[in-house]
Design a protein around this motif. Sequence first.
Motif, short mmCIF file in Angstrom:
data_model
loop_
_atom_site.label_atom_id
_atom_site.label_comp_id
_atom_site.label_asym_id
_atom_site.label_seq_id
_atom_site.Cartn_x
_atom_site.Cartn_y
_atom_site.Cartn_z
N ASP A 145 0.80 -1.22 0.00
CA ASP A 145 0.00 0.00 0.00
C ASP A 145 0.84 1.27 0.00
OD1 ASP A 145 -2.32 -1.48 -0.03
OD2 ASP A 145 -2.61 -1.38 2.15
N LYS A 152 1.66 4.21 -4.44
CA LYS A 152 0.41 4.83 -4.88
C LYS A 152 0.20 4.66 -6.37
CE LYS A 152 -0.75 5.88 -0.82
NZ LYS A 152 -1.81 5.10 -0.20
N ASP A 172 4.12 6.44 -0.41
CA ASP A 172 3.84 6.97 0.91
C ASP A 172 5.01 6.56 1.80
OD1 ASP A 172 2.68 7.95 3.21
OD2 ASP A 172 0.99 6.57 3.21
N ASN A 232 -7.76 12.23 -5.93
CA ASN A 232 -7.09 11.34 -4.97
C ASN A 232 -8.12 10.32 -4.47
OD1 ASN A 232 -5.96 10.11 -2.73
ND2 ASN A 232 -5.08 11.99 -1.93
N ASP A 282 -7.95 8.24 -2.10
CA ASP A 282 -7.97 8.14 -0.65
C ASP A 282 -8.75 9.28 -0.01
OD1 ASP A 282 -6.47 5.82 -0.75
OD2 ASP A 282 -4.57 6.87 -0.50
#
Length: 96
Positions: A33, A36, A56, A92, A94
């Motif tokens: 994860d 990205k 990230d 985005n 997220d």
Amino acid sequence: MLFAILCTDKPGHLQLRMDTRPTHLAFLTGLGDALKFAGPFLGDDEKPNGSLVVIDAETLDAAKATAAEDPYAKAGLFESVDVKRWTWAIKNPDAA
């Protein structure tokens, strides 16, 4: 925090990129994860000549360490690597 890793291949190193690609892709997949998105830049000939990887990471140093572990970097493919803090402002997933 998100970081963009912008890489430019050394001229004339397409075969090195292609030979190293399977281990590069396995490395990126292994980021889980934290990765990205990623993909190659293309030259006028439509052949890859660099990379954009967004990850990230906790710090800039951690992002630079991840960039240094990329099999492409270890193989000496890149002429330059720039790691910058980045904000995903538009579309985005997220933030939805």
